[in-house]
Design an enzyme around this catalytic site. Sequence first.
Site, short mmCIF file in Angstrom:
data_model
loop_
_atom_site.label_atom_id
_atom_site.label_comp_id
_atom_site.label_asym_id
_atom_site.label_seq_id
_atom_site.Cartn_x
_atom_site.Cartn_y
_atom_site.Cartn_z
N ASN A 1 0.85 -1.19 0.00
CA ASN A 1 0.00 0.00 0.00
C ASN A 1 0.89 1.25 0.00
O ASN A 1 1.50 1.59 1.01
CB ASN A 1 -0.90 -0.05 1.25
CG ASN A 1 -1.86 1.11 1.32
OD1 ASN A 1 -1.55 2.21 0.90
ND2 ASN A 1 -3.04 0.86 1.88
N LYS B 1 0.14 3.94 2.71
CA LYS B 1 0.67 3.61 4.05
C LYS B 1 2.17 3.86 4.09
O LYS B 1 2.69 4.42 5.04
CB LYS B 1 0.47 2.11 4.32
CG LYS B 1 -0.82 1.73 4.96
CD LYS B 1 -0.68 0.27 5.39
CE LYS B 1 -1.97 -0.35 5.74
NZ LYS B 1 -1.82 -1.76 6.10
N ASP C 1 -1.07 -3.33 10.25
CA ASP C 1 -2.41 -3.77 9.86
C ASP C 1 -3.38 -2.79 10.49
O ASP C 1 -3.30 -2.51 11.69
CB ASP C 1 -2.71 -5.20 10.30
CG ASP C 1 -3.87 -5.76 9.50
OD1 ASP C 1 -3.69 -6.01 8.29
OD2 ASP C 1 -4.97 -5.93 10.06
N PHE D 1 -6.17 8.67 1.89
CA PHE D 1 -6.58 7.48 1.13
C PHE D 1 -7.71 6.77 1.87
O PHE D 1 -8.11 7.17 2.97
CB PHE D 1 -5.38 6.54 0.94
CG PHE D 1 -4.89 5.84 2.19
CD1 PHE D 1 -4.11 6.51 3.11
CD2 PHE D 1 -5.23 4.51 2.45
CE1 PHE D 1 -3.65 5.88 4.27
CE2 PHE D 1 -4.77 3.87 3.59
CZ PHE D 1 -3.98 4.56 4.51
N LYS E 1 -2.76 15.24 9.72
CA LYS E 1 -3.29 13.88 9.91
C LYS E 1 -2.31 13.04 10.73
O LYS E 1 -2.69 12.38 11.70
CB LYS E 1 -3.56 13.20 8.55
CG LYS E 1 -4.08 11.77 8.73
CD LYS E 1 -4.26 10.98 7.44
CE LYS E 1 -4.57 9.51 7.77
NZ LYS E 1 -4.60 8.64 6.59
P1 IMP Z 1 -4.65 -3.52 5.48
O1 IMP Z 1 -3.73 -3.16 4.34
O2 IMP Z 1 -5.10 -4.94 5.47
O3 IMP Z 1 -4.09 -3.09 6.80
O4 IMP Z 1 -5.98 -2.69 5.22
C1 IMP Z 1 -6.08 -1.39 5.63
C2 IMP Z 1 -7.37 -0.77 5.08
O5 IMP Z 1 -7.96 0.00 6.13
C3 IMP Z 1 -7.07 0.20 3.97
O6 IMP Z 1 -7.20 -0.38 2.70
C4 IMP Z 1 -8.11 1.29 4.18
O7 IMP Z 1 -9.33 0.89 3.61
C5 IMP Z 1 -8.28 1.29 5.69
N1 IMP Z 1 -7.36 2.25 6.33
C6 IMP Z 1 -6.28 1.97 7.13
N2 IMP Z 1 -5.67 3.10 7.52
C7 IMP Z 1 -6.35 4.11 6.94
C8 IMP Z 1 -6.17 5.51 6.95
O8 IMP Z 1 -5.24 6.08 7.55
N3 IMP Z 1 -7.07 6.22 6.25
C9 IMP Z 1 -8.10 5.65 5.57
N4 IMP Z 1 -8.30 4.34 5.49
C10 IMP Z 1 -7.43 3.57 6.18
#
Ligand code: IMP
Length: 187
Positions: A9, A12, A64, A145, A168
């Site tokens: 991502n 991130k 995560d 995002f 943020k």
């Molecule tokens: P992961 O990659 O499995 O941890 O999924 C994280 C998901 O949570 C992302 O695809 C977003 O949809 C959401 N998410 C996590 N952090 C944020 C943030 O800081 N802003 C907006 N959405 C977030």
Amino acid sequence: MRLYVATHNRHKLREISQILPEFDVIADDSEGIEETASDFIGNAFIKVRAIAAKHPGSWCMADDSGLEVKALGGAPGVRSARYAGEPSSTPRNNALLLRNLEGVEDRAANFTCAVALVDPNGVEHSAVGKCFGRIATAPSGAEGFGYDPLFVPDGYGKSFAELSADEKNAISHRGRALAEVRRILMV
Ligand code: IMP
């Protein structure tokens, strides 16, 4: 100091680099690793262990994270990335969230970020950060995002997507978890 991060991502990754500028953040694409745990920290450890095996003697990290909405019993939670199904789609996720909250008055929600680390000796560490707020009735803003255009942090009249990156990061779940990570990395 090098810090390998298990993520594909780019949003991130950008935030992690902004929040930890003193570290050389290197992405190790963890795509294909199945996130089978029922909580954020469990999934963070699945991801970090997968890359730590490839980088012995280095610091490795995984984040995560997701959104938990009180009126939806904590959903989307660990399914945040794929709330509206596969493949992951931010517009569909955000549209589904708004639909599921139609007519709901209590729109309290929080983001959680769980970070798992493996140090150069193979010892595991963790940190968790949360940011509380509410889900707006319509999206606003173009920064950030994911669910950022819908999430209004407590004490702010604006969504995450209307804040600058610095604003943020100063209050976000990821900013809070990574402040703790900095302390772990510095000792
Ligand atoms: P992961 O990659 O499995 O941890 O999924 C994280 C998901 O949570 C992302 O695809 C977003 O949809 C959401 N998410 C996590 N952090 C944020 C943030 O800081 N802003 C907006 N959405 C977030």
